[in-house]
Design a protein around this motif. Sequence first.
Motif: not given
Length: 363
Positions: A36-37, A73-74, A108-110, A155-157
Motif C-alpha cells: 500500500e503506497l 496494492i493501492c 504505479l500500476g494500480t 476504470p478506477f476502484r
Amino acid sequence: MPNRLGIASMSLGQPGIHDLPSKLEQASRHGYEGMELFFDDLDHLAKLRFNGDHVAAAYHISQLCNSLHISIICLQPFWHYEGLLDRTEHARLLSAKLPKWFELARILGTDLIQIPSNFLPADPQTGKPRTTGDKSVIVSDLREIADLGLQQSPPFRFVYEALAWGNHINTWEDSWEIIERVNRPNFGICLDTFNIAGRVYADPSSPTGKAPNADADLQASLTRLRSRVDLSKVFYIQIVDGERLSAPLDESHPFYVKGQPARMNWSRNARLFAFEEDRGGYLPVLDVARAFFDLGFEGWVSLELFSRTLADPDPSTPHNHAKRGLESWKKLVSALQLDTGVPASVHSSHNPVPSSLPVQHRL
C-alpha cells in the motif's frame, strides 16, 4: 486467488527518515508481494530526487517495483473528502487532486485508491465542525467520486475504510451501510482488525484498555459481519494488533495530543503486528481475522502498522519491521491454515531473509 502478503509503505519506516526505495527493497527481500503506497512516501521521494515532480517519482517507483516483483496494492489515503461542509474544498478535491491521483495510480500500476472515513477536526479558529454526519451527503459525495472513477479508461476502484476515530463513520457497520447505499461496482470496503477491534473492543483511555462489554459486543459485531458483508465488495484486508498501554491515554500520557481522539493517538503510536503479545499486543486479532476468512476472502492481506518505532533513525528500522511482519504472517497462515499458493512446509522451514542485514539503498 491465493492470499498474498502486502504491507503499507508507512509500516517500514517514517517518510523523511527512511526512504521509499529502501523500504521497497526490504519488502522484497522479506517476501512481500504488494505494498500500500502512502502518498507521503511518494511526496518525500519527489522532493528529495525529482524537484517535487510526483509523476517522475511515480515512474521511478514503478520501475523499481517491476524489478523487485512488488505490486502496488493501492494509493492512499485520499482523506478528508466525504461530508465536507466547505463545498468549495469538496469541488477542489475532485477537480484538482483526484485527476492527479488517477495519473499517479496509472503509472504505479494500480486501479485502487483508498478513502479513510473523515476525521477532519473542528475549525481551530471557530471551534465549529467541518464535516457533516448527514449520511445522505456522505453517500452522495462517495457516489460522485465512484462515478468519476468509472468514467476513466480503464476504470478506477475506491476502497472505503472506517477509522476507529472517524467523526461520523467509525465502525465497519457504518462503512458497510454507506457502501450499500453508494451502490457502485467500483466502491468497496477495507476490513481492518485494528480499526474494528480498536473501536468495539478496545478503549485506550480506560484503565482496563477495554470498552464496557468488549467481548460480547465484538462477537456480536463479527456475527453481523459474517452474515451481512458481500465478499465481492471486500477489496483487501489489513491485519495488525494494538499495544495495551500501561496507563490510560489521558492528558498526562506521552501519546496525548490536544484536540485529537485517544484512539487516533493510540493508533499512531502503538500498533503492533499480530501475535506480538510479548510487546503488549492484546486485541483479539485472530477472532476478527477469522471472520474475514470465514466470508471466503482470498486476496491481498496487508500489514498496516503505525508506531513510534517507525521514527527510529537507525538504518535497520525497515529491515526490523519487515522481519517482524513476516514472522506475524507465518503465524497467521499457520493458525488459520490460509491458502497462500505455497506449501505449508515452505512457510514453516524456509526463510527468504538473508542472514546478514543488506546494504541500504542509496539515493
